[in-house]
Design an enzyme around this catalytic site. Structure first.
Site, short mmCIF file in Angstrom:
data_model
loop_
_atom_site.label_atom_id
_atom_site.label_comp_id
_atom_site.label_asym_id
_atom_site.label_seq_id
_atom_site.Cartn_x
_atom_site.Cartn_y
_atom_site.Cartn_z
N LYS A 52 -43.14 -30.34 48.27
CA LYS A 52 -43.27 -29.86 46.88
C LYS A 52 -43.99 -30.90 46.03
O LYS A 52 -44.84 -30.57 45.21
CB LYS A 52 -41.89 -29.52 46.31
N GLN A 96 -32.64 -29.35 44.86
CA GLN A 96 -32.79 -28.99 46.27
C GLN A 96 -31.43 -28.64 46.88
O GLN A 96 -30.49 -29.42 46.79
CB GLN A 96 -33.45 -30.16 47.04
N ASP A 119 -37.00 -22.23 40.16
CA ASP A 119 -36.57 -21.67 41.45
C ASP A 119 -36.09 -20.23 41.26
O ASP A 119 -35.88 -19.51 42.24
CB ASP A 119 -35.42 -22.52 42.03
#
Ligand code: NAD
Length: 288
Positions: A52, A96, A119
């Site tokens: 990322k 994460q 997200d």
């Protein structure tokens, strides 16, 4: 059979995003900034966050990774999220997953400002997505929709069978493909671990999305001739490679690909598209 080349498509999207960013900067605008929180030292999570970060750099974004030891308390993590929520320089925040067992993931997700939740896991974004309202759609389903769109795959009126009902892949995928939209307008069947006679469902599918995390699950005899097959699975399996593992998809590619009209490979299919969707969301979060 056409291979849905997620890597090439993602590379193209990254170029498009980088051009937009350059244009924003030229006009005196602000560089989009993505922050990622990583708790603990799980190997796969480190790899994903590394990917990322690299994608952010390629797109011309600012990227910050905040690393915390595995024993970090939930309270401390929530405090850090509050600080980032209040930081005007940071446009998007991802935490994460998975988090260490002592931290309540749902609590953490709900602590993120929905306007920075790139997200798309916050209930506000999930709810808005279900209603077809503007929202941050979670990156993997959004990436799959983008891949379908860029390859101009016809979805209207098609029967789509999704294997897996997780909140991050199967469930949003079912929702997006059943919406009155393009891609969309599908008749959707969602299968899961308690589904009986799963093969009877997959054999009727024009489009199959395999998102269960069982390597090689979807075999040739489970797929009808000409089906579109999207393989979301990525499982690390032991292999004689430098890293000691290889990534395996949920589709037995050697058997399924000859029968399919379009198919994603693993790696190089859905994975790279997921990252570009995260970039798209961050660009949007920055007000562009
Ligand atoms: P999950 O474990 O949360 O959910 C798996 C789902 O599959 C569950 O709903 C379960 O009911 C179903 N399932 C399990 N075994 C089954 C069986 N035998 N028959 C039918 N259904 C079954 O997983 P997830 O987070 O949705 O991820 C699924 C896979 O996709 C994993 O391999 C994961 O690594 C991968 N993934 C890839 C990306 C990407 O960027 N490419 C992103 C997210 C997840």
């Amino acid at each position: 059979m056409v291979i849905l080349d997620g890597k090439a498509t993602a590379d193209q999207i990254k170029i498009e995003i980088a051009e937009k960013v350059e244009d924003i900067i030229k006009k005196g605008g602000k560089r989009p900034h993505l922050a990622a929180i990583l708790v603990g030292d799980d190997g796969a999570s480190q790899t994903y966050v590394g990917h990322k970060e690299r994608a952010c750099v390629q797109a011309g974004f600012k990227s910050t990774i905040l690393r915390f030891p595995a024993e970090t308390s939930e309270e401390k993590l929530l405090e850090e999220i509050a600080l980032i929520n209040a930081d005007n320089d940071i446009d998007g925040l991802i935490v994460q997953l998975p988090l260490p067992k002592h931290i309540n993931e749902q609590k953490v997700i709900e602590a993120i400002d929905p306007m920075k939740d790139v997200d798309g896991f916050h209930p506000v974004n999930v709810g808005r997505m279900v209603l077809g309202l503007p929202s941050f759609v979670s990156a993997t389903p959004d990436g799959i929709m983008e891949l379908i769109s860029r390859y101009k795959i016809e979805t209207a009126g098609k029967h789509c069978v999704i294997i897996g009902r997780s909140n991050i892949v199967g469930r949003p995928m079912a929702n997006l493909l059943s919406q009155k939209s393009n891609p969309g307008d599908c008749t959707v069947t969602m299968c899961h671990s308690r589904t009986k006679n799963l093969k009877e469902h997959t054999l009727q599918a024009d489009i199959i999305i395999a998102a269960l995390g069982v390597p090689g699950f979807l075999k040739g005899d489970m797929v009808k001739e000409g089906a579109v097959v999207i393989d979301v699975g990525i499982t690390r399996v032991k292999a004689d490679t430098k890293t000691g593992f290889r990534l395996a998809g949920d589709v037995l590619f050697s058997e399924v690909s000859p029968k399919s009209s379009f198919i994603t490979p693993v790696p190089g299919g859905v994975g790279p598209m997921t990252i570009t969707s995260l970039l798209k969301n961050t660009l949007k979060a920055s007000g562009n």
